[in-house]
Structure formats: C-alpha cells, structure tokens
Design a protein around this motif. Structure first.
Motif, PDB file in Angstrom:
ATOM      1  N   THR A 148      54.484 -61.718 -49.316  1.00  0.00           N
ATOM      2  CA  THR A 148      54.717 -60.982 -50.277  1.00  0.00           C
ATOM      3  C   THR A 148      55.196 -59.682 -50.243  1.00  0.00           C
ATOM      4  OG1 THR A 148      52.665 -60.272 -50.480  1.00  0.00           O
ATOM      5  CG2 THR A 148      52.939 -62.226 -51.459  1.00  0.00           C
ATOM      6  N   GLU A 149      55.574 -58.828 -51.165  1.00  0.00           N
ATOM      7  CA  GLU A 149      55.994 -57.284 -50.943  1.00  0.00           C
ATOM      8  C   GLU A 149      54.664 -56.575 -50.329  1.00  0.00           C
ATOM      9  OE1 GLU A 149      58.772 -55.812 -50.956  1.00  0.00           O
ATOM     10  OE2 GLU A 149      59.826 -57.740 -51.117  1.00  0.00           O
ATOM     11  N   GLU A 150      53.561 -56.968 -50.834  1.00  0.00           N
ATOM     12  CA  GLU A 150      52.501 -56.135 -50.511  1.00  0.00           C
ATOM     13  C   GLU A 150      52.281 -56.515 -48.895  1.00  0.00           C
ATOM     14  OE1 GLU A 150      47.717 -55.600 -51.713  1.00  0.00           O
ATOM     15  OE2 GLU A 150      48.750 -57.210 -52.286  1.00  0.00           O
ATOM     16  N   GLU A 151      52.219 -57.740 -48.499  1.00  0.00           N
ATOM     17  CA  GLU A 151      51.777 -58.069 -47.058  1.00  0.00           C
ATOM     18  C   GLU A 151      52.864 -57.528 -46.163  1.00  0.00           C
ATOM     19  OE1 GLU A 151      49.804 -62.338 -48.350  1.00  0.00           O
ATOM     20  OE2 GLU A 151      51.897 -62.372 -47.615  1.00  0.00           O
ATOM     21  N   SER A 173      54.251 -54.536 -46.754  1.00  0.00           N
ATOM     22  CA  SER A 173      54.054 -53.096 -46.646  1.00  0.00           C
ATOM     23  C   SER A 173      52.889 -53.115 -45.523  1.00  0.00           C
ATOM     24  CB  SER A 173      53.690 -52.765 -47.850  1.00  0.00           C
ATOM     25  OG  SER A 173      52.262 -53.022 -48.220  1.00  0.00           O
ATOM     26  N   HIS A 174      52.263 -53.999 -44.959  1.00  0.00           N
ATOM     27  CA  HIS A 174      51.078 -53.662 -43.704  1.00  0.00           C
ATOM     28  C   HIS A 174      51.819 -54.325 -42.590  1.00  0.00           C
ATOM     29  CE1 HIS A 174      49.051 -53.556 -47.726  1.00  0.00           C
ATOM     30  NE2 HIS A 174      47.988 -52.709 -46.896  1.00  0.00           N
ATOM     31  N   TRP A 178      47.685 -58.387 -41.022  1.00  0.00           N
ATOM     32  CA  TRP A 178      46.818 -57.929 -42.215  1.00  0.00           C
ATOM     33  C   TRP A 178      46.462 -58.987 -43.065  1.00  0.00           C
ATOM     34  CZ3 TRP A 178      47.781 -57.779 -47.572  1.00  0.00           C
ATOM     35  CH2 TRP A 178      46.837 -56.735 -48.309  1.00  0.00           C
ATOM     36  N   ARG A 179      47.552 -59.915 -43.400  1.00  0.00           N
ATOM     37  CA  ARG A 179      47.259 -61.123 -44.212  1.00  0.00           C
ATOM     38  C   ARG A 179      46.620 -61.977 -43.483  1.00  0.00           C
ATOM     39  NH1 ARG A 179      52.420 -64.951 -45.395  1.00  0.00           N
ATOM     40  NH2 ARG A 179      53.258 -65.056 -43.280  1.00  0.00           N
TER      41      ARG A 179
END
Length: 269
Positions: free
Chosen positions: A97-100, A102-103, A107-108
């Motif tokens: 995802t976009e959030e993932e 960004s890390h 992270w995920r």
C-alpha cells in the motif's frame, strides 16, 4: 526421515536447474500411501500446535515462496487443515500500500511475525523485495542488493528472540505451471483463480529463476534455512513440508505448562 537433501546449506550457491522438481526420493510408497501418511502428520501437527500455544514461550514462522501456481495456497489448506486458528495465522503479502511504501521494506513484515505460542505462515513474504522488485526493476539495483544482508539481519533478530524459522521454496518446472494454468482455464470452478497477470509473469520465468537462485544462495542460514521442495507432485510437496514442520516442532521440545497448584482439591458443584 532426513530431509537435508532439500535444505540449502549456508553459503552454497544454488542452481535450480540441477534440482529435480519431480523428485520423490524420500517416499517409496504410492501416492495413496503418501496421502495417508500426510494425514497422520497433520494430526500430529495439530497436537504439537496445541502444546506450542499452551506453553506460550516459543514461536514458529513458516515462509512459503514459489512461482505462480506452485501451490502456496494448497499447502496451507492441506498441511495446516486441522490446526487451531486461535494459534495459527496466515499473512499474505500482496502489492504494498502507499502507507507501506512510505516505510522501509520490512516495516509491514515485522508487524506480522508470530508472538509467543503462535505459528504464522507467510504466503509470499519479504522476499518479494528481492524477487519481483528485481525482475521488474522497481527500485535501483544498488538498493535491492543491500536487502539480502538486511533480510539475514532481520531473520537473525527473530531467531535471537525465540522465533524458529522455516523457509520453503516450492519448485515446479515450466511445463507443470503450464498444465496448472490450463487446468484453471478448463474447469469452471477454478476459473476464478485464473489471472492474466500470471500469464504475463510467466514470460519472466528465467529472470525469476535467477532472482530465486540469488535469494536462496544468499539468505539460507543455520537458523533460518531454505528448503527447495520438489512440488510437481502436490502429494509429495505436502508430505515433505508436513514432515519437516512436525520434525521441527518436536525438536523444539515444547511442553504443556505446569497446572495451577491445588487443582486436585477443586470441587465443581
């Protein structure tokens, strides 16, 4: 049974062309015999998983990787059929995802690793970031090349903190994949599984083979080994993986926790 023939020794360079995806050397009986034996193993797995959950001290992470149609879903469905869902989770890793994004790429993944007493099965995994990313040039080479060492460090952190790791590459050949894709097209109740993207990815078979060879060679360690499981025969794949998982859990020497003192005097009215 000694499954070391499928284990990738640390530092050993893997050549998948030298491994037979139709090998079934570790079972001399028939397919029917293997299915029965696998059912016995899954019953034992169910018992061991219950003890692992009750003990709530150790953890088991199982990583499944393979080409499209290699049988990741089938392995989960057939090998882990009887386990208690409260202590076993499946973590699928699809497009980030976009959030993932960004890390950092782990992270995920770190959020999905098992807690005490749990078994977690990764259906695909952090290895996608040195596989699909490499094949399709999604990030520069100088970035994904660093990830092999970062993955080894990450897995060392997990094992140092009580997580046992088993990684399985389900090896099929190109002809077997063709037959499985054609079967999905031919059978109406399987057509929902057919994805045109699988056909497109098939064009990159050689590139994926090289990417897998690099990942297997550079990230199989004593504490987090890779097993290259012959998977052209689904029954043999299931037998081999069930055998290795059961053997590993037995070697972990898990025990039921001590009962609370005074239970012998409890009277239930």
């Amino acid at each position: 049974m000694n499954f070391d023939r499928y284990r990738v020794k640390p530092g050993k360079r893997v050549r998948l062309a030298k491994r037979d995806p139709s090998d079934r050397a570790l079972f001399e009986g028939s397919k029917e015999d293997a299915v029965i034996r696998t059912m016995e193993l899954t019953d034992r797995l169910e018992e061991l998983q219950e003890v692992l959950y009750a003990e709530s001290k150790q953890k088991l992470l199982i990583v499944l990787q393979g080409m499209d149609t290699a049988g990741k879903d089938g392995t989960i469905r057939l090998v882990f059929d009887g386990v208690n869902p409260s202590g076993v989770k499946v973590a699928p890793f699809k497009k980030p995802t976009e959030e993932e994004l960004s890390h950092d790429f782990l992270w995920r993944v770190h959020k999905q690793v098992p807690g005490k007493g749990e078994i977690v099965i990764f259906n695909r995994s952090h290895y996608e970031d040195v596989l699909v990313v490499r094949v399709h040039n999604l990030v520069p080479k100088k970035i994904w090349k660093l990830r092999y060492e970062q993955i080894v460090d990450f897995e060392r952190l997990l094992t140092d903190t009580g997580t046992k790791i088993l990684k399985f590459f389900l090896q099929i050949d190109r002809d077997e994949q063709k037959q499985r894709l054609e079967a999905r097209l031919a059978e109406p109740d399987k057509q929902w599984k057919f994805n045109m993207q699988d056909v497109e990815e098939r064009k990159h078979w050689d590139a994926y083979t090289k990417a897998y060879e690099a990942a297997l060679s550079r990230t199989s360690t004593a504490n987090a080994p890779w097993y290259v499981i012959p998977s052209n025969q689904k029954w043999y794949r299931n037998y081999a993986i069930a055998s290795i998982v059961v053997e590993t859990l037995e070697e972990m020497k898990i025990r039921h926790p001590e009962a609370d003192p005074g239970l012998a005097t409890v009277v239930i009215e």
